[in-house]
Scaffold this motif. Structure first.
Motif, PDB file in Angstrom:
ATOM      1  N   THR A  74      12.132  -3.356  -9.788  1.00 45.99           N
ATOM      2  CA  THR A  74      13.003  -2.266  -9.355  1.00 45.99           C
ATOM      3  C   THR A  74      12.525  -0.894  -9.818  1.00 45.99           C
ATOM      4  O   THR A  74      12.695   0.106  -9.111  1.00 45.99           O
ATOM      5  N   ASP A  75      11.908  -0.832 -11.013  1.00 46.61           N
ATOM      6  CA  ASP A  75      11.534   0.472 -11.578  1.00 46.61           C
ATOM      7  C   ASP A  75      10.097   0.876 -11.285  1.00 46.61           C
ATOM      8  O   ASP A  75       9.800   2.075 -11.199  1.00 46.61           O
ATOM      9  N   ILE A  76       9.214  -0.092 -11.127  1.00 46.55           N
ATOM     10  CA  ILE A  76       7.783   0.233 -11.013  1.00 46.55           C
ATOM     11  C   ILE A  76       7.230  -0.112  -9.636  1.00 46.55           C
ATOM     12  O   ILE A  76       6.639   0.735  -8.960  1.00 46.55           O
ATOM     13  N   VAL A  77       7.424  -1.364  -9.208  1.00 47.05           N
ATOM     14  CA  VAL A  77       6.713  -1.865  -8.030  1.00 47.05           C
ATOM     15  C   VAL A  77       7.349  -1.370  -6.731  1.00 47.05           C
ATOM     16  O   VAL A  77       6.681  -0.772  -5.890  1.00 47.05           O
ATOM     17  N   LEU A  78       8.649  -1.625  -6.556  1.00 42.92           N
ATOM     18  CA  LEU A  78       9.289  -1.288  -5.281  1.00 42.92           C
ATOM     19  C   LEU A  78       9.228   0.203  -4.937  1.00 42.92           C
ATOM     20  O   LEU A  78       8.970   0.551  -3.777  1.00 42.92           O
ATOM     21  N   PRO A  79       9.458   1.121  -5.904  1.00 43.67           N
ATOM     22  CA  PRO A  79       9.346   2.543  -5.531  1.00 43.67           C
ATOM     23  C   PRO A  79       7.970   2.912  -4.979  1.00 43.67           C
ATOM     24  O   PRO A  79       7.869   3.762  -4.083  1.00 43.67           O
ATOM     25  N   GLN A  80       6.900   2.290  -5.493  1.00 48.53           N
ATOM     26  CA  GLN A  80       5.566   2.563  -4.967  1.00 48.53           C
ATOM     27  C   GLN A  80       5.325   1.841  -3.648  1.00 48.53           C
ATOM     28  O   GLN A  80       4.683   2.385  -2.740  1.00 48.53           O
ATOM     29  N   ALA A  81       5.842   0.628  -3.545  1.00 45.87           N
ATOM     30  CA  ALA A  81       5.635  -0.142  -2.312  1.00 45.87           C
ATOM     31  C   ALA A  81       6.360   0.492  -1.134  1.00 45.87           C
ATOM     32  O   ALA A  81       5.857   0.470  -0.015  1.00 45.87           O
ATOM     33  N   VAL A  82       7.526   1.088  -1.396  1.00 49.35           N
ATOM     34  CA  VAL A  82       8.311   1.681  -0.307  1.00 49.35           C
ATOM     35  C   VAL A  82       7.509   2.754   0.404  1.00 49.35           C
ATOM     36  O   VAL A  82       7.560   2.888   1.636  1.00 49.35           O
ATOM     37  N   LYS A  83       6.752   3.538  -0.352  1.00 52.48           N
ATOM     38  CA  LYS A  83       5.950   4.601   0.263  1.00 52.48           C
ATOM     39  C   LYS A  83       4.925   4.028   1.239  1.00 52.48           C
ATOM     40  O   LYS A  83       4.579   4.662   2.233  1.00 52.48           O
ATOM     41  N   LEU A  84       4.435   2.832   0.948  1.00 51.26           N
ATOM     42  CA  LEU A  84       3.422   2.212   1.805  1.00 51.26           C
ATOM     43  C   LEU A  84       4.024   1.580   3.054  1.00 51.26           C
ATOM     44  O   LEU A  84       3.353   1.488   4.086  1.00 51.26           O
ATOM     45  N   VAL A  85       5.277   1.142   2.948  1.00 49.88           N
ATOM     46  CA  VAL A  85       5.839   0.338   4.046  1.00 49.88           C
ATOM     47  C   VAL A  85       6.782   1.112   4.950  1.00 49.88           C
ATOM     48  O   VAL A  85       7.264   0.558   5.940  1.00 49.88           O
ATOM     49  N   ILE A  86       7.066   2.372   4.635  1.00 46.50           N
ATOM     50  CA  ILE A  86       8.001   3.127   5.483  1.00 46.50           C
ATOM     51  C   ILE A  86       7.527   3.190   6.933  1.00 46.50           C
ATOM     52  O   ILE A  86       8.315   2.913   7.856  1.00 46.50           O
ATOM     53  N   PRO A  87       6.268   3.544   7.221  1.00 46.76           N
ATOM     54  CA  PRO A  87       5.857   3.589   8.635  1.00 46.76           C
ATOM     55  C   PRO A  87       5.991   2.250   9.359  1.00 46.76           C
ATOM     56  O   PRO A  87       6.595   2.196  10.441  1.00 46.76           O
ATOM     57  N   PRO A  88       5.464   1.128   8.804  1.00 42.69           N
ATOM     58  CA  PRO A  88       5.624  -0.138   9.537  1.00 42.69           C
ATOM     59  C   PRO A  88       7.078  -0.610   9.609  1.00 42.69           C
ATOM     60  O   PRO A  88       7.477  -1.221  10.605  1.00 42.69           O
ATOM     61  N   LEU A  89       7.881  -0.316   8.600  1.00 45.26           N
ATOM     62  CA  LEU A  89       9.293  -0.685   8.683  1.00 45.26           C
ATOM     63  C   LEU A  89      10.012   0.128   9.754  1.00 45.26           C
ATOM     64  O   LEU A  89      10.892  -0.391  10.454  1.00 45.26           O
ATOM     65  N   THR A  90       9.620   1.385   9.896  1.00 47.09           N
ATOM     66  CA  THR A  90      10.204   2.209  10.958  1.00 47.09           C
ATOM     67  C   THR A  90       9.821   1.651  12.323  1.00 47.09           C
ATOM     68  O   THR A  90      10.656   1.582  13.237  1.00 47.09           O
ATOM     69  N   SER A  91       8.567   1.243  12.471  1.00 47.81           N
ATOM     70  CA  SER A  91       8.133   0.642  13.741  1.00 47.81           C
ATOM     71  C   SER A  91       8.899  -0.639  14.031  1.00 47.81           C
ATOM     72  O   SER A  91       9.305  -0.892  15.173  1.00 47.81           O
ATOM     73  N   ASN A  92       9.114  -1.450  12.995  1.00 51.01           N
ATOM     74  CA  ASN A  92       9.882  -2.686  13.188  1.00 51.01           C
ATOM     75  C   ASN A  92      11.321  -2.379  13.583  1.00 51.01           C
ATOM     76  O   ASN A  92      11.905  -3.071  14.430  1.00 51.01           O
ATOM     77  N   SER A  93      11.896  -1.334  13.001  1.00 51.90           N
ATOM     78  CA  SER A  93      13.262  -0.952  13.351  1.00 51.90           C
ATOM     79  C   SER A  93      13.352  -0.500  14.811  1.00 51.90           C
ATOM     80  O   SER A  93      14.326  -0.801  15.508  1.00 51.90           O
TER      81      SER A  93
END
Length: 223
Positions: free
Chosen positions: A139-158
């Motif tokens: 929650t504090d280290i991994v996900l905040p960094q991963a979110v930056k990488l996955v926003i574009p593909p998650l937006t495409s999936n949405s």
């Protein structure tokens, strides 16, 4: 009869517009509900896949593989028409939401997995070195960094989920496409379908453009 009278008949469009707008609100509600549930399910699946161990990890992998292979339309028909035979009866809205969410969760899980695995391993090691628990690491280290990488593909999936809401018309849900089809039949004119297509473009085009802008911004930061 000209093309304008047949496909771009203004009077037919004006008459059908109230029905199209009613269908639009249903489409938006269906899409947003499915997107949120799909993201929540995807996050659960990726956690089970990466950290669930036996037997949860293989089960999560199997779910992701199966539901990425099943067409949404087939799943929707099974949920709405077949489940009542085993005592499970869902309304058209919740049948469509269930089908869209189950498939979206599988795709979201793969997108999130790629994002988590894209975080440098040194970040995991540093988190363990300072004594963070597994949950705090995520929650504090991994996900905040991963979110930056996955926003574009998650937006495409949405966006894909929102477009797939049109399939709900096969279970008689009065979404945008269903309303357009009924208006076309009443007017004996395809203009309402053209109007629905224009509404879909107006609804989704900003999100499509946002994907490109996000990718460009992330690429500039990476450089």
């Amino acid at each position: 009869m000209s093309i304008f009278d047949t496909f771009l008949n203004w009077s037919v469009f004006v008459e059908s517009l109230p029905a199209l707008l009613r269908g639009l609100w249903i489409t938006v509600g269906l899409g947003l509900t499915s997107i949120v549930l799909g993201l929540a399910g995807g996050l659960l699946l990726v956690m089970l896949r990466l950290y669930g161990g036996l037997p949860m990890s293989p089960l999560a992998i199997g779910y992701i593989d199966v539901f990425r292979s099943v067409p949404v339309l087939v799943l929707l028909i099974v949920i709405y028409y077949a489940l009542p035979f085993v005592g499970i009866r869902l309304s058209p809205f919740w049948a469509a939401t269930t089908a869209l969410s189950l498939v979206s969760a599988a795709y979201s899980a793969e997108i999130l997995r790629a994002g988590i695995e894209g975080v440098p391993k040194g970040q995991f090691e540093a988190a363990r070195a300072i004594g963070l628990s597994s949950i705090r690491q995520m929650t504090d280290i991994v996900l905040p960094q991963a979110v930056k990488l996955v926003i574009p593909p998650l937006t495409s999936n949405s966006i894909n989920v929102m477009k797939d809401t049109a399939l709900a018309s096969v279970v008689a849900m009065p979404d945008l496409l269903k309303q357009a089809t009924q208006a076309q039949a009443l007017a004996a004119n395809p203009t309402p379908l053209i109007g629905a297509a224009v509404i879909y473009v107006i609804l989704l085009l900003p999100f499509v453009r946002s994907v490109g802008l996000l990718e460009n911004r992330l690429n500039r930061r990476a450089r």
